[in-house]
Enzyme design. Sequence first.
Site, mmCIF file in Angstrom:
data_model
loop_
_atom_site.group_PDB
_atom_site.id
_atom_site.type_symbol
_atom_site.label_atom_id
_atom_site.label_comp_id
_atom_site.label_asym_id
_atom_site.label_seq_id
_atom_site.Cartn_x
_atom_site.Cartn_y
_atom_site.Cartn_z
ATOM 1 N N LYS A 12 86.518 -27.707 43.156
ATOM 2 C CA LYS A 12 85.722 -26.628 42.577
ATOM 3 C C LYS A 12 85.737 -26.695 41.055
ATOM 4 C CE LYS A 12 86.244 -22.587 45.573
ATOM 5 N NZ LYS A 12 86.670 -21.196 45.553
ATOM 6 N N ASP A 69 84.357 -17.029 44.925
ATOM 7 C CA ASP A 69 84.805 -17.038 46.306
ATOM 8 C C ASP A 69 83.649 -17.589 47.107
ATOM 9 O OD1 ASP A 69 87.073 -16.462 48.041
ATOM 10 O OD2 ASP A 69 85.647 -15.209 49.112
ATOM 11 N N GLY A 151 86.558 -29.681 51.651
ATOM 12 C CA GLY A 151 86.265 -28.625 52.622
ATOM 13 C C GLY A 151 85.365 -29.092 53.756
ATOM 14 N N TYR A 152 84.300 -28.334 53.981
ATOM 15 C CA TYR A 152 83.405 -28.597 55.104
ATOM 16 C C TYR A 152 82.314 -29.614 54.752
ATOM 17 C CZ TYR A 152 85.688 -24.438 56.977
ATOM 18 O OH TYR A 152 86.626 -23.535 57.427
ATOM 19 N N LYS A 173 75.562 -33.627 44.480
ATOM 20 C CA LYS A 173 76.010 -32.349 45.062
ATOM 21 C C LYS A 173 75.878 -31.244 44.025
ATOM 22 C CE LYS A 173 79.869 -29.688 46.928
ATOM 23 N NZ LYS A 173 81.288 -29.541 47.248
ATOM 24 N N HIS A 178 75.550 -24.572 46.536
ATOM 25 C CA HIS A 178 75.652 -23.120 46.388
ATOM 26 C C HIS A 178 76.354 -22.765 45.076
ATOM 27 C CE1 HIS A 178 78.931 -25.036 48.375
ATOM 28 N NE2 HIS A 178 79.733 -23.999 48.309
HETATM 29 P P1 IMP Z 1 88.051 -20.057 48.398
HETATM 30 O O1 IMP Z 1 88.777 -21.027 47.516
HETATM 31 O O2 IMP Z 1 88.887 -18.911 48.824
HETATM 32 O O3 IMP Z 1 86.744 -19.644 47.798
HETATM 33 O O4 IMP Z 1 87.769 -20.831 49.735
HETATM 34 C C1 IMP Z 1 86.667 -21.609 49.820
HETATM 35 C C2 IMP Z 1 86.738 -22.425 51.104
HETATM 36 O O5 IMP Z 1 85.397 -22.497 51.594
HETATM 37 C C3 IMP Z 1 87.194 -23.842 50.813
HETATM 38 O O6 IMP Z 1 88.548 -24.018 51.060
HETATM 39 C C4 IMP Z 1 86.332 -24.627 51.770
HETATM 40 O O7 IMP Z 1 86.936 -24.642 53.032
HETATM 41 C C5 IMP Z 1 85.039 -23.820 51.852
HETATM 42 N N1 IMP Z 1 84.070 -24.261 50.804
HETATM 43 C C6 IMP Z 1 83.675 -23.568 49.707
HETATM 44 N N2 IMP Z 1 82.824 -24.304 48.966
HETATM 45 C C7 IMP Z 1 82.714 -25.466 49.606
HETATM 46 C C8 IMP Z 1 81.981 -26.663 49.295
HETATM 47 O O8 IMP Z 1 81.313 -26.815 48.256
HETATM 48 N N3 IMP Z 1 82.094 -27.649 50.198
HETATM 49 C C9 IMP Z 1 82.834 -27.541 51.334
HETATM 50 N N4 IMP Z 1 83.561 -26.492 51.644
HETATM 51 C C10 IMP Z 1 83.494 -25.438 50.787
#
Ligand code: IMP
Length: 196
Positions: A12, A69, A151-152, A173, A178
């Site tokens: 991120k 988030d 992540g996904y 990307k 998003h």
């Molecule tokens: P956060 O850090 O609490 O916002 O958790 C976000 C989670 O959502 C990550 O650990 C991923 O599993 C998923 N996620 C968010 N953004 C992405 C992305 O750009 N690609 C893939 N998974 C994402």
Amino acid sequence: MKIIFATQNKGKANEVKAIFTNTPIEIISLYDLGNNIDIEEHGSTFSENAFIKAKAVYEIYKEPVLADDSGLSIDQLNGRPGVYSARYAGENCTYEDNNLKVIDELKEFPEPHKAKFISCAVFYYDKNKIEVFGELHGRIIMDQRGTNGFGYDPIFIPDGYDKTISEFEFEEKNKISHRAKSFNVLKEKLLDFYFG
Ligand code: IMP
């Protein structure tokens, strides 16, 4: 000037740093600061969780903070994993555990498995708050493809493409994601706020 980005997620952080290059704003992540504070995200929406993270970090540094988030929302799973995206397969799970859980849950549904990534990006500095959303629509596939991203990304194909985000180059990307959508708008708002 410097703004702290309330994340330890290097993936991120790199995406958001790239969005702010060529601006007078330098993004410093918690990872850069060596701060591995564990912030409990007990909100029920992306927005609540983004502000929980931003406020927690603001209370430590008393500096302007950005937070995001984000997560995956799958139509056939009624929006899951949603705000539980990071730990969908349980505490301390890996990205792969989450992907395999999603694939398993989708086995009983017909294709296409429509889904979207959502990012809520926020700026928090005492009484100043800004909130912006970004979405990326696409579908989930039943195997993992590619090695980039996090992540996904290996199981998500954006609408209009035939490859997963993990098969995208970083710059590619960061044009359509998003998070790119939300942070590009937030960047303009911040440039206006500080220098407009
Ligand atoms: P956060 O850090 O609490 O916002 O958790 C976000 C989670 O959502 C990550 O650990 C991923 O599993 C998923 N996620 C968010 N953004 C992405 C992305 O750009 N690609 C893939 N998974 C994402």
